[in-house]
Scaffold this active site. Structure first.
Site, PDB file in Angstrom:
ATOM      1  CB  SER A  10      -0.769   0.032   1.219  1.00  0.00           C
ATOM      2  OG  SER A  10      -1.421   1.235   1.554  1.00  0.00           O
ATOM      3  CG  HIS A  35      -3.897  -1.536  -1.430  1.00  0.00           C
ATOM      4  ND1 HIS A  35      -5.057  -2.565  -1.612  1.00  0.00           N
ATOM      5  CD2 HIS A  35      -4.283  -0.788  -0.554  1.00  0.00           C
ATOM      6  CE1 HIS A  35      -5.954  -1.984  -0.811  1.00  0.00           C
ATOM      7  NE2 HIS A  35      -5.454  -1.161   0.041  1.00  0.00           N
ATOM      8  CG  ASP A  37      -5.220   2.316   1.150  1.00  0.00           C
ATOM      9  OD1 ASP A  37      -6.035   1.427   0.908  1.00  0.00           O
ATOM     10  OD2 ASP A  37      -3.916   2.239   1.642  1.00  0.00           O
ATOM     11  CG  MET A  39      -8.282   6.813   2.906  1.00  0.00           C
ATOM     12  SD  MET A  39      -7.250   6.877   4.385  1.00  0.00           S
ATOM     13  CE  MET A  39      -6.266   5.471   4.147  1.00  0.00           C
ATOM     14  CG  HIS A  68      -9.230   0.077  -0.133  1.00  0.00           C
ATOM     15  ND1 HIS A  68      -8.404  -0.165   1.018  1.00  0.00           N
ATOM     16  CD2 HIS A  68     -10.691   0.275   0.110  1.00  0.00           C
ATOM     17  CE1 HIS A  68      -9.415  -0.333   2.026  1.00  0.00           C
ATOM     18  NE2 HIS A  68     -10.692  -0.114   1.513  1.00  0.00           N
ATOM     19  CG  MET A  70     -11.239   3.078   2.671  1.00  0.00           C
ATOM     20  SD  MET A  70      -9.595   3.052   3.232  1.00  0.00           S
ATOM     21  CE  MET A  70      -8.332   2.964   1.931  1.00  0.00           C
ATOM     22  CG  MET A 140     -11.170  -3.065   5.447  1.00  0.00           C
ATOM     23  SD  MET A 140      -9.906  -2.543   4.623  1.00  0.00           S
ATOM     24  CE  MET A 140      -8.896  -1.846   5.681  1.00  0.00           C
ATOM     25  N   GLY A 145      -8.477   4.013   7.315  1.00  0.00           N
ATOM     26  CA  GLY A 145      -8.272   5.307   7.735  1.00  0.00           C
ATOM     27  C   GLY A 145      -6.628   5.511   7.795  1.00  0.00           C
ATOM     28  N   GLY A 147      -2.505   3.748   7.875  1.00  0.00           N
ATOM     29  CA  GLY A 147      -1.475   2.656   8.012  1.00  0.00           C
ATOM     30  C   GLY A 147      -1.018   2.504   9.417  1.00  0.00           C
ATOM     31  N   GLY A 148      -0.227   1.480   9.652  1.00  0.00           N
ATOM     32  CA  GLY A 148       0.428   1.084  10.851  1.00  0.00           C
ATOM     33  C   GLY A 148      -0.202   0.644  11.815  1.00  0.00           C
ATOM     34  CG  ASP A 178      -5.881  -2.999   3.342  1.00  0.00           C
ATOM     35  OD1 ASP A 178      -4.837  -2.730   3.795  1.00  0.00           O
ATOM     36  OD2 ASP A 178      -6.695  -1.990   2.924  1.00  0.00           O
ATOM     37  N   GLY A 179      -4.688  -4.386   6.367  1.00  0.00           N
ATOM     38  CA  GLY A 179      -4.530  -3.996   7.673  1.00  0.00           C
ATOM     39  C   GLY A 179      -3.446  -4.668   8.728  1.00  0.00           C
ATOM     40  N   GLY A 180      -2.527  -4.338   8.819  1.00  0.00           N
ATOM     41  CA  GLY A 180      -1.779  -4.763   9.851  1.00  0.00           C
ATOM     42  C   GLY A 180      -0.867  -6.153   9.524  1.00  0.00           C
ATOM     43  N   GLY A 200       1.266  -2.167   4.023  1.00  0.00           N
ATOM     44  CA  GLY A 200       1.956  -0.976   3.796  1.00  0.00           C
ATOM     45  C   GLY A 200       3.212  -0.782   4.711  1.00  0.00           C
ATOM     46  CB  SER A 201       3.982   0.128   8.156  1.00  0.00           C
ATOM     47  OG  SER A 201       2.999  -0.869   8.649  1.00  0.00           O
TER      48      SER A 201
HETATM   49  C1  DX5 Z   1      -6.190   1.404   5.739  1.00  0.00           C
HETATM   50  C2  DX5 Z   1      -5.491   0.889   4.324  1.00  0.00           C
HETATM   51  C3  DX5 Z   1      -4.454  -0.184   4.403  1.00  0.00           C
HETATM   52  C4  DX5 Z   1      -3.194   0.388   4.990  1.00  0.00           C
HETATM   53  C5  DX5 Z   1      -2.584  -0.815   5.499  1.00  0.00           C
HETATM   54  O1  DX5 Z   1      -6.947   2.166   5.686  1.00  0.00           O
HETATM   55  O2  DX5 Z   1      -6.600   0.625   3.654  1.00  0.00           O
HETATM   56  O3  DX5 Z   1      -4.281  -0.309   3.001  1.00  0.00           O
HETATM   57  O4  DX5 Z   1      -2.528   1.279   4.119  1.00  0.00           O
HETATM   58  O5  DX5 Z   1      -1.291  -0.332   6.034  1.00  0.00           O
HETATM   59  P1  DX5 Z   1      -0.745  -1.201   7.172  1.00  0.00           P
HETATM   60  O6  DX5 Z   1      -0.203  -2.404   6.214  1.00  0.00           O
HETATM   61  O7  DX5 Z   1       0.552  -0.581   7.592  1.00  0.00           O
HETATM   62  O8  DX5 Z   1      -1.633  -1.575   8.165  1.00  0.00           O
HETATM   63 ZN    ZN Z   2      -6.307  -0.202   1.733  1.00  0.00          ZN
END
Ligand code: DX5
Ligand code: ZN
Length: 220
Positions: A10, A35, A37, A39, A68, A70, A140, A145, A147-148, A178-180, A200-201
């Site tokens: 991401s 990916h 994001d 928002m 994605h 949002m 999710m 909203g 990352g990290g 997606d997420g963490g 992402g992170s």
């Molecule tokens: C959160 C995003 C994710 C996010 C993932 O709203 O949809 O795609 O970037 O980041 P990590 O992998 O750091 O949780």
């Molecule tokens: Zn995402």
């Protein structure tokens, strides 16, 4: 069914002032999708980028782009994201509700692969009747909203449940999470049935992005 695991870094965790180098770096490191994001500050409490960023990234890579969305009323922007060059457009059930299936059909009518997304606290049954209209289902594993954040373990049974519904359709539908996601938990989400892992992170924050993608893809 044994299938390839795709890793989708991401770019939310990229340095936006160096987006071209960041996108090239994940492509070189073996990413399967980028990916993106999107928002709007209304559906989620954060604002990132929109159509122009997708179009500009399209110009510098042949990697498939996974947008994605949002945003509220995503159906208003489907054509524009398709025209910008997205290969996948995923929209939230929470943003569409009864308009989910028509929105997925609109995405497909633009020649783009369509995905439905649910938040960690939305039951899978809410999208059960939409799954056969999807090319991808996105679960999710954090509240969208930022990352990290930390992976929410209670999403794992939803991965198994969604995988079963996908198998019942007999269709080629990807299951994305997606997420963490990290090398430490990727094995469990893959075992539960996910085959597209957003990170992402864990990719952009890693000292070695090639290694980070490899560890996530091959996690057991
Ligand atoms: C959160 C995003 C994710 C996010 C993932 O709203 O949809 O795609 O970037 O980041 P990590 O992998 O750091 O949780
Ligand atoms: Zn995402």
């Amino acid at each position: 069914m044994n299938r390839d695991i795709w890793v989708a870094p991401s770019v939310l965790s990229a340095n936006f002032t160096r987006m071209e180098q960041e996108v090239r770096s994940i492509q070189t490191a073996g990413a399967d999708l980028a990916h993106l994001d999107v928002m709007d500050g209304v559906f989620v409490p954060n604002i990132t980028f929109g159509i122009k960023m997708v179009a500009d990234i399209r110009k510098i890579t042949d990697m498939p782009l996974d947008a994605h969305l949002m945003i509220v009323h995503p159906e208003r922007y489907v054509e524009q994201f398709a025209k910008a060059g997205a290969d996948y457009i995923t929209v939230h059930y929470e943003a569409c509700e009864e308009n989910l299936i028509p929105t997925l059909q609109k995405i497909k009518a633009c020649g783009v692969k369509a995905g439905a997304v649910i938040n960690p606290d939305t039951p899978v049954e809410k999208i059960a009747n939409a799954i056969e209209c999807c090319d991808m289902v996105l679960l999710m594993s954090v509240f969208p909203g930022f990352g990290g954040q930390s992976f929410i373990e209670s999403v794992l049974p939803k991965v198994e449940e969604t995988k079963k519904l996908i198998m019942q359709t007999g269709k080629d539908i990807r299951l994305e999470i997606d997420g963490g996601i990290t090398p430490a938990n990727a094995g469990r989400v893959i075992s539960a049935g996910a085959d597209v892992l957003v990170a992402g992170s864990a990719v952009f924050g890693a000292p070695d992005r090639i290694e980070a993608i490899r560890l996530i893809r091959n996690a057991k």
